[in-house]
Design a protein around this motif. Structure first.
Motif, PDB file in Angstrom:
ATOM      1  N   ILE A  43      41.155  36.328  45.071  1.00 51.38           N
ATOM      2  CA  ILE A  43      42.590  36.426  45.382  1.00 51.38           C
ATOM      3  C   ILE A  43      42.900  37.804  45.971  1.00 51.38           C
ATOM      4  O   ILE A  43      43.646  37.932  46.950  1.00 51.38           O
ATOM      5  N   TYR A  44      42.308  38.850  45.380  1.00 47.07           N
ATOM      6  CA  TYR A  44      42.516  40.207  45.890  1.00 47.07           C
ATOM      7  C   TYR A  44      42.004  40.323  47.330  1.00 47.07           C
ATOM      8  O   TYR A  44      42.670  40.915  48.190  1.00 47.07           O
ATOM      9  N   VAL A  45      40.830  39.743  47.595  1.00 44.95           N
ATOM     10  CA  VAL A  45      40.252  39.799  48.940  1.00 44.95           C
ATOM     11  C   VAL A  45      41.152  39.067  49.938  1.00 44.95           C
ATOM     12  O   VAL A  45      41.369  39.545  51.065  1.00 44.95           O
ATOM     13  N   TYR A  46      41.685  37.935  49.524  1.00 46.52           N
ATOM     14  CA  TYR A  46      42.570  37.170  50.423  1.00 46.52           C
ATOM     15  C   TYR A  46      43.784  38.006  50.826  1.00 46.52           C
ATOM     16  O   TYR A  46      44.156  38.054  52.006  1.00 46.52           O
ATOM     17  N   PHE A  47      44.399  38.677  49.857  1.00 48.69           N
ATOM     18  CA  PHE A  47      45.570  39.497  50.170  1.00 48.69           C
ATOM     19  C   PHE A  47      45.181  40.756  50.950  1.00 48.69           C
ATOM     20  O   PHE A  47      45.994  41.288  51.723  1.00 48.69           O
ATOM     21  N   ALA A  48      43.932  41.216  50.765  1.00 55.05           N
ATOM     22  CA  ALA A  48      43.443  42.340  51.576  1.00 55.05           C
ATOM     23  C   ALA A  48      43.333  41.904  53.038  1.00 55.05           C
ATOM     24  O   ALA A  48      43.662  42.673  53.952  1.00 55.05           O
ATOM     25  N   PHE A  49      42.883  40.666  53.258  1.00 62.85           N
ATOM     26  CA  PHE A  49      42.847  40.127  54.616  1.00 62.85           C
ATOM     27  C   PHE A  49      44.263  40.048  55.207  1.00 62.85           C
ATOM     28  O   PHE A  49      44.481  40.421  56.360  1.00 62.85           O
ATOM     29  N   GLN A  50      45.186  39.562  54.405  1.00 63.86           N
ATOM     30  CA  GLN A  50      46.568  39.445  54.860  1.00 63.86           C
ATOM     31  C   GLN A  50      47.126  40.812  55.232  1.00 63.86           C
ATOM     32  O   GLN A  50      47.842  40.950  56.237  1.00 63.86           O
ATOM     33  N   ARG A  51      46.810  41.815  54.432  1.00 59.87           N
ATOM     34  CA  ARG A  51      47.291  43.168  54.682  1.00 59.87           C
ATOM     35  C   ARG A  51      46.778  43.713  56.016  1.00 59.87           C
ATOM     36  O   ARG A  51      47.472  44.463  56.717  1.00 59.87           O
ATOM     37  N   GLU A  52      45.530  43.302  56.360  1.00 62.39           N
ATOM     38  CA  GLU A  52      44.912  43.774  57.605  1.00 62.39           C
ATOM     39  C   GLU A  52      45.272  42.893  58.793  1.00 62.39           C
ATOM     40  O   GLU A  52      44.733  43.068  59.887  1.00 62.39           O
ATOM     41  N   GLU A  71      35.825  48.126  51.244  1.00 58.99           N
ATOM     42  CA  GLU A  71      36.692  47.623  50.178  1.00 58.99           C
ATOM     43  C   GLU A  71      36.140  46.329  49.587  1.00 58.99           C
ATOM     44  O   GLU A  71      36.170  46.121  48.370  1.00 58.99           O
ATOM     45  N   LEU A  72      35.614  45.466  50.457  1.00 56.43           N
ATOM     46  CA  LEU A  72      35.031  44.205  49.994  1.00 56.43           C
ATOM     47  C   LEU A  72      33.782  44.458  49.153  1.00 56.43           C
ATOM     48  O   LEU A  72      33.551  43.781  48.139  1.00 56.43           O
ATOM     49  N   ILE A  73      32.981  45.436  49.567  1.00 55.53           N
ATOM     50  CA  ILE A  73      31.773  45.775  48.808  1.00 55.53           C
ATOM     51  C   ILE A  73      32.139  46.294  47.426  1.00 55.53           C
ATOM     52  O   ILE A  73      31.543  45.894  46.405  1.00 55.53           O
ATOM     53  N   ILE A  74      33.121  47.185  47.363  1.00 54.12           N
ATOM     54  CA  ILE A  74      33.567  47.734  46.075  1.00 54.12           C
ATOM     55  C   ILE A  74      34.112  46.631  45.179  1.00 54.12           C
ATOM     56  O   ILE A  74      33.835  46.589  43.978  1.00 54.12           O
ATOM     57  N   THR A  75      34.885  45.718  45.777  1.00 53.90           N
ATOM     58  CA  THR A  75      35.423  44.586  45.010  1.00 53.90           C
ATOM     59  C   THR A  75      34.302  43.746  44.416  1.00 53.90           C
ATOM     60  O   THR A  75      34.348  43.344  43.245  1.00 53.90           O
ATOM     61  N   GLY A  76      33.266  43.494  45.222  1.00 60.62           N
ATOM     62  CA  GLY A  76      32.124  42.728  44.739  1.00 60.62           C
ATOM     63  C   GLY A  76      31.406  43.425  43.593  1.00 60.62           C
ATOM     64  O   GLY A  76      30.990  42.788  42.613  1.00 60.62           O
ATOM     65  N   ILE A  77      31.258  44.744  43.692  1.00 57.79           N
ATOM     66  CA  ILE A  77      30.597  45.523  42.637  1.00 57.79           C
ATOM     67  C   ILE A  77      31.410  45.474  41.344  1.00 57.79           C
ATOM     68  O   ILE A  77      30.853  45.335  40.246  1.00 57.79           O
ATOM     69  N   VAL A  78      32.733  45.586  41.476  1.00 58.12           N
ATOM     70  CA  VAL A  78      33.604  45.525  40.290  1.00 58.12           C
ATOM     71  C   VAL A  78      33.497  44.160  39.616  1.00 58.12           C
ATOM     72  O   VAL A  78      33.395  44.065  38.383  1.00 58.12           O
ATOM     73  N   ILE A  79      33.507  43.091  40.413  1.00 59.97           N
ATOM     74  CA  ILE A  79      33.390  41.733  39.860  1.00 59.97           C
ATOM     75  C   ILE A  79      32.062  41.585  39.124  1.00 59.97           C
ATOM     76  O   ILE A  79      32.003  41.039  38.016  1.00 59.97           O
ATOM     77  N   LEU A  80      30.990  42.079  39.742  1.00 64.74           N
ATOM     78  CA  LEU A  80      29.670  42.001  39.114  1.00 64.74           C
ATOM     79  C   LEU A  80      29.633  42.770  37.806  1.00 64.74           C
ATOM     80  O   LEU A  80      29.083  42.290  36.802  1.00 64.74           O
ATOM     81  N   ALA A  81      30.227  43.964  37.796  1.00 67.29           N
ATOM     82  CA  ALA A  81      30.239  44.792  36.585  1.00 67.29           C
ATOM     83  C   ALA A  81      31.007  44.102  35.458  1.00 67.29           C
ATOM     84  O   ALA A  81      30.555  44.089  34.299  1.00 67.29           O
ATOM     85  N   VAL A  82      32.160  43.521  35.790  1.00 68.00           N
ATOM     86  CA  VAL A  82      32.960  42.814  34.783  1.00 68.00           C
ATOM     87  C   VAL A  82      32.197  41.620  34.238  1.00 68.00           C
ATOM     88  O   VAL A  82      32.185  41.361  33.018  1.00 68.00           O
ATOM     89  N   ALA A  83      31.526  40.872  35.121  1.00 68.02           N
ATOM     90  CA  ALA A  83      30.762  39.698  34.706  1.00 68.02           C
ATOM     91  C   ALA A  83      29.609  40.090  33.782  1.00 68.02           C
ATOM     92  O   ALA A  83      29.376  39.451  32.748  1.00 68.02           O
ATOM     93  N   LEU A  84      28.892  41.148  34.145  1.00 70.18           N
ATOM     94  CA  LEU A  84      27.760  41.597  33.331  1.00 70.18           C
ATOM     95  C   LEU A  84      28.223  42.121  31.974  1.00 70.18           C
ATOM     96  O   LEU A  84      27.602  41.831  30.935  1.00 70.18           O
ATOM     97  N   LEU A  85      29.309  42.893  31.977  1.00 73.10           N
ATOM     98  CA  LEU A  85      29.822  43.461  30.729  1.00 73.10           C
ATOM     99  C   LEU A  85      30.308  42.364  29.785  1.00 73.10           C
ATOM    100  O   LEU A  85      29.974  42.368  28.586  1.00 73.10           O
ATOM    101  N   SER A  86      31.082  41.419  30.323  1.00 73.52           N
ATOM    102  CA  SER A  86      31.575  40.320  29.483  1.00 73.52           C
ATOM    103  C   SER A  86      30.422  39.461  28.998  1.00 73.52           C
ATOM    104  O   SER A  86      30.413  39.001  27.845  1.00 73.52           O
ATOM    105  N   GLY A  87      29.424  39.257  29.860  1.00 70.10           N
ATOM    106  CA  GLY A  87      28.256  38.481  29.463  1.00 70.10           C
ATOM    107  C   GLY A  87      27.515  39.120  28.310  1.00 70.10           C
ATOM    108  O   GLY A  87      27.115  38.444  27.356  1.00 70.10           O
ATOM    109  N   TYR A  88      27.344  40.434  28.380  1.00 71.83           N
ATOM    110  CA  TYR A  88      26.643  41.139  27.308  1.00 71.83           C
ATOM    111  C   TYR A  88      27.439  41.099  26.002  1.00 71.83           C
ATOM    112  O   TYR A  88      26.874  40.832  24.938  1.00 71.83           O
ATOM    113  N   ILE A  89      28.741  41.344  26.086  1.00 70.73           N
ATOM    114  CA  ILE A  89      29.577  41.391  24.877  1.00 70.73           C
ATOM    115  C   ILE A  89      29.581  40.042  24.156  1.00 70.73           C
ATOM    116  O   ILE A  89      29.324  39.968  22.945  1.00 70.73           O
TER     117      ILE A  89
END
Length: 205
Positions: A43-52, A71-89
């Motif tokens: 959803i964030y990426v979609y609105f980033a496209f709209q902004r551009e 920005e897209l790369i950073i977003t992907g890294i954040v998503i991966l980090a959240v997924a890994l952290l939640s998976g571990y917890i």
């Protein structure tokens, strides 16, 4: 009576073998949170496209500026980090409740088996990024992630391979509908993860 005890002993032995050869503490809730993180990221990426000024569903070839790509790369890294952290917890909590170790020889084999196609896919996607072939990144991530899940199935819950097959099929499908990469990526990493996580949570809670 002896026959009943015999079958109970066999069941106990089978359970012990399953515990020693497979990582069974994988939490379904971790899949749900990973999926939700992916959906929010999309959803964030979609609105980033709209902004551009990029109309994603217009069916036109789009040119991504360097800032947007970063920005897209950073977003992907954040998503991966959240997924890994939640998976571990969630997985660590489930292991603790079941009195199982989260880190043992089986876990190591699982991570190695999972990491080989995943790292290969990551490097492949970096190559696509380097050559500005952005439209193939979404299909590639789905395909390599699916291959990683299918490979890892031998050391964890059998149901994982079905999620892997779905990811691979969706990735191959998206190769022929390039303009819908964000949609297929959201379905694969978002919707499928949520559905799979809910099913696994209900089945193995």
């Amino acid at each position: 009576m002896e026959s009943k005890n015999y079958h109970e002993d066999l069941s106990h032995i089978r359970s012990m073998m399953e515990r020693s050869s497979r990582f069974i503490s994988l939490s379904g809730l971790s899949g749900v949170f990973a999926g939700l993180a992916a959906i929010l990221g999309a959803i964030y990426v979609y609105f980033a496209f709209q902004r551009e000024g990029i109309d994603y569903f217009a069916g036109q070839r789009n040119v991504f500026k360097a800032g947007l790509v970063n920005e897209l790369i950073i977003t992907g890294i954040v998503i991966l980090a959240v997924a890994l952290l939640s998976g571990y917890i969630f997985t660590a909590n489930k292991s603790r409740r079941k009195g199982l170790k989260i880190w043992d020889a089986t876990t190591k084999r699982l991570l190695i088996t999972f990491a080989v196609p995943l790292i290969s896919g990551g490097i492949f996607c970096l190559g696509l990024l380097y050559h500005h072939l952005f439209v193939f990144i979404a299909p590639a991530t789905l395909i390599f992630y699916g291959l990683a899940l299918v490979s890892a199935e031998r050391y964890t819950l059998t149901d994982v391979k079905y999620l892997g097959y779905c990811q691979i099929a969706l990735g191959l499908f998206s190769l022929f509908f390039i303009g819908w990469g964000l949609v297929t990526w959201t379905i694969g990493f978002g919707v499928l993860h949520v559905v799979y996580g809910l099913i696994m949570h209900k089945k193995y809670k």
